[in-house]
Design a protein around this motif. Structure first.
Motif, short mmCIF file in Angstrom:
data_model
loop_
_atom_site.label_atom_id
_atom_site.label_comp_id
_atom_site.label_asym_id
_atom_site.label_seq_id
_atom_site.Cartn_x
_atom_site.Cartn_y
_atom_site.Cartn_z
N THR A 31 0.88 -1.23 0.02
CA THR A 31 0.08 0.06 0.02
C THR A 31 0.81 1.28 0.01
O THR A 31 2.07 1.16 0.46
N ALA A 32 0.40 2.54 -0.40
CA ALA A 32 1.08 3.52 -0.44
C ALA A 32 0.00 4.64 0.28
O ALA A 32 -1.04 4.68 0.01
N GLY A 33 0.98 5.49 0.81
CA GLY A 33 0.26 6.93 1.18
C GLY A 33 1.02 7.97 0.72
O GLY A 33 2.09 7.75 0.64
N ILE A 34 0.14 8.98 0.09
CA ILE A 34 0.80 10.15 -0.44
C ILE A 34 0.28 11.36 0.23
O ILE A 34 -1.02 11.54 0.27
N GLN A 42 5.31 13.96 0.62
CA GLN A 42 5.79 12.60 0.94
C GLN A 42 5.02 11.53 0.25
O GLN A 42 3.48 11.61 0.23
N ALA A 43 5.66 10.35 -0.07
CA ALA A 43 4.95 9.22 -0.47
C ALA A 43 5.98 8.01 0.50
O ALA A 43 6.90 8.04 0.62
N VAL A 44 4.81 7.24 1.14
CA VAL A 44 5.08 6.03 1.80
C VAL A 44 4.77 4.80 1.28
O VAL A 44 3.71 4.74 0.84
N VAL A 45 5.68 4.04 1.09
CA VAL A 45 5.22 2.64 0.67
C VAL A 45 5.33 1.66 1.91
O VAL A 45 6.41 1.67 2.73
N CYS A 46 4.27 0.76 2.12
CA CYS A 46 4.39 -0.11 3.21
C CYS A 46 4.18 -1.61 2.53
O CYS A 46 3.36 -1.64 1.57
N VAL A 47 4.74 -2.65 2.97
CA VAL A 47 4.68 -3.77 2.57
C VAL A 47 4.10 -4.80 3.58
O VAL A 47 4.73 -4.67 4.66
N ASP A 48 3.04 -5.50 3.59
CA ASP A 48 2.40 -6.17 4.69
C ASP A 48 2.44 -5.14 5.91
O ASP A 48 2.51 -5.84 6.96
N GLY A 49 1.96 -4.03 5.73
CA GLY A 49 1.77 -3.15 7.10
C GLY A 49 2.94 -2.90 7.57
O GLY A 49 2.95 -2.34 8.90
N GLU A 50 4.20 -2.90 6.97
CA GLU A 50 5.45 -2.36 7.59
C GLU A 50 6.02 -1.33 6.59
O GLU A 50 6.08 -1.53 5.51
N LEU A 82 3.63 1.29 -10.38
CA LEU A 82 2.58 1.47 -9.83
C LEU A 82 1.60 0.37 -9.59
O LEU A 82 0.84 0.23 -8.66
N THR A 83 1.71 -0.49 -10.59
CA THR A 83 0.68 -1.68 -10.75
C THR A 83 1.02 -2.71 -9.70
O THR A 83 0.34 -3.54 -9.42
N ASP A 84 2.26 -2.66 -9.20
CA ASP A 84 2.57 -3.50 -7.92
C ASP A 84 1.95 -3.00 -6.82
O ASP A 84 1.73 -3.84 -5.63
N ILE A 85 1.43 -1.69 -6.64
CA ILE A 85 0.78 -1.34 -5.34
C ILE A 85 -0.71 -1.58 -5.54
O ILE A 85 -1.40 -1.24 -6.33
N THR A 86 -1.21 -2.14 -4.36
CA THR A 86 -2.59 -2.82 -4.21
C THR A 86 -3.53 -1.54 -3.98
O THR A 86 -4.67 -1.25 -4.68
N TYR A 87 -3.12 -0.65 -3.07
CA TYR A 87 -4.19 0.50 -2.81
C TYR A 87 -3.37 1.68 -2.43
O TYR A 87 -2.29 1.71 -1.80
N VAL A 88 -3.83 3.00 -2.79
CA VAL A 88 -3.10 4.02 -2.44
C VAL A 88 -4.27 5.05 -1.99
O VAL A 88 -5.47 5.29 -2.35
N ILE A 89 -3.69 5.66 -0.70
CA ILE A 89 -4.63 6.81 -0.21
C ILE A 89 -3.88 7.89 -0.05
O ILE A 89 -2.67 8.19 0.14
N GLY A 90 -4.64 9.07 -0.48
CA GLY A 90 -4.13 10.48 -0.56
C GLY A 90 -4.38 11.08 0.64
O GLY A 90 -5.49 11.01 1.24
N THR A 91 -3.54 11.99 1.27
CA THR A 91 -3.93 12.74 2.55
C THR A 91 -3.14 14.10 2.11
O THR A 91 -2.57 14.40 1.24
N GLY A 92 -3.43 15.13 3.02
CA GLY A 92 -2.99 16.38 3.10
C GLY A 92 -3.90 17.32 2.39
O GLY A 92 -4.97 16.98 1.86
#
Lengths: 299, 94
Positions: A31-34, A42-50, A82-92
């Motif tokens: 998952t990614a958070g932008i 900032q962009a953060v990528v988490c793998v299995d919640g880490e 980008l296709t490897d990322i299951t879900y992306v959430i935007g914030t800010g």
């Protein structure tokens, strides 16, 4: 620097990091958070919640471009697409302008979730000192917001205010914190209600013979008083955690601690990524819930 | 959750606090939406997917001015929003 070239004292260091000890190809959920903020993205990528990787850079004049460039940094460093990322959430503040986001969540909820990860589940009070606003947040042991307060009406008590002072003093922003302690006596705070007034006051103090360090100390104290008055409205519950770029300024952090009478919790992570990290973690929880719901329906 | 909307400036602190836990099963039938003469409240889906009341974004930086008509000087003895919200979820800081 060549003659005539203006040095940008406000410019803080951008950073990009990935955890090379993890192999994202083995992950079930990525998952990614932008977090598109007013000053930094900032962009953060988490793998299995880490936490796996992040990129922190200055926000440009386009929120979609800032979001894309922030994520591009992590993707290029890791070999991910980008296709490897299951879900992306935007914030800010630019959260609704992240072109590839599946959902938008406010930075208040994301900072609480990110602080819970970075500082542990005993964190109850979070002070987010962002580029152009400041938020005081209470959360429970899961990082869920229970009370919040924000002030985005003026730049006093924000990162942008500190950038203005760095430029005025012609001292790199990363040095301001340490310099604010190199004074013979602690000065009175400058105006804490308006950064324009604070700048005028700072100029007046310089003309009156104050050293640059003493003026910086006066501004750090003003910022601390400003945010402490904000946080006192909702109260401080231990443990206390500071997120955002100003968390890197020891001159402000130590003064906040002194006024509140409590120490801010330490973290090994970059305080600026809290919002994006929280967003990525929200994405992971959503994916887990969807997976559990699908498994239940199939059973 | 206690959601505080508003600001502090040189003239004072202007916050409207909403205890959104009270909004989830609102026993006042969302009376806040119609009680405010300026229509400052709305129902939003919050970050945890709960339907709660909030102050509309365009009013959050001008509460000191927008609420002044409902203060005692404007002829009201009680705030229409706080009075209409019988669960007591809405409070003003000033």
């Amino acid at each position: 620097m060549t003659a005539g070239e203006k040095k940008e004292y406000w410019r803080w260091e951008e950073s990009c990091w990935t955890d090379d000890s993890k192999n994202w190809r083995d992950a079930k959920i990525i998952t990614a958070g932008i977090d598109v903020g007013s000053v930094s993205s900032q962009a953060v990528v988490c793998v299995d919640g880490e936490l796996y990787g992040y990129n922190s850079m200055r926000t440009g004049n386009s929120s979609p471009d800032s979001a894309t460039n922030a994520l591009k940094g992590v993707l290029e460093k890791s070999g991910m697409t980008l296709t490897d990322i299951t879900y992306v959430i935007g914030t800010g503040y630019g959260r609704v302008n992240v072109p590839f986001a599946h959902k938008a969540i406010t930075e208040i909820a994301c900072h609480a979730r990110g602080a819970n990860y970075m500082g542990g589940n005993s964190i109850r009070t979070i002070l987010d000192m962002g580029g152009q606003d400041c938020k005081a947040i209470h959360c429970d042991e899961k990082g869920k917001v229970t009370n919040f307060l924000m002030n985005d009406k003026c730049a006093a008590g924000t990162g942008r205010g500190m950038e203005v002072i760095a430029d005025l003093m012609q001292i790199p922003i990363a040095e301001l914190g340490a310099r604010s302690f190199d004074v013979d006596e602690e000065p009175q705070a400058v105006s804490s209600t308006c950064v324009v007034f604070a700048k005028s006051e700072a100029l007046g103090l310089l003309k009156a013979g104050y050293s640059k360090n003493k003026v910086i100390a006066a501004y750090c104290q003003a910022m601390a008083e400003r945010v402490v008055s904000l946080i006192e409205r909702i109260g401080v519950e231990d443990k206390f955690f500071i997120t955002g770029g100003i968390a890197k300024n020891t001159g402000v952090v130590r003064r906040i601690e002194k006024l509140l009478g409590t120490k801010a919790a330490e973290t090994k992570y970059d305080s600026q990524i809290a919002g994006a990290l929280g967003a990525a973690l929200f994405g992971y929880t959503l994916m887990q819930k969807q997976g559990a719901a699908a498994a239940k329906a199939a059973a | 959750m206690i959601a505080n909307y508003g600001y502090k400036d040189g003239s004072g602190e202007y916050y409207i606090s909403i205890d959104t836990d009270q909004c989830i099963a609102c026993s006042a039938q969302r009376a806040c939406l119609t009680a405010c003469p300026k229509g400052m409240f709305e129902i939003i889906s919050d970050d945890y997917d709960e339907e709660v009341a909030a102050v509309k974004p365009n009013f959050r930086r001008s509460l000191g001015f927008d609420c002044s008509d409902c203060k005692p000087v404007g002829g009201y003895t009680a705030l229409p929003c706080s009075s209409a919200c019988t669960p007591g979820a809405i409070k003003h800081s000033w």
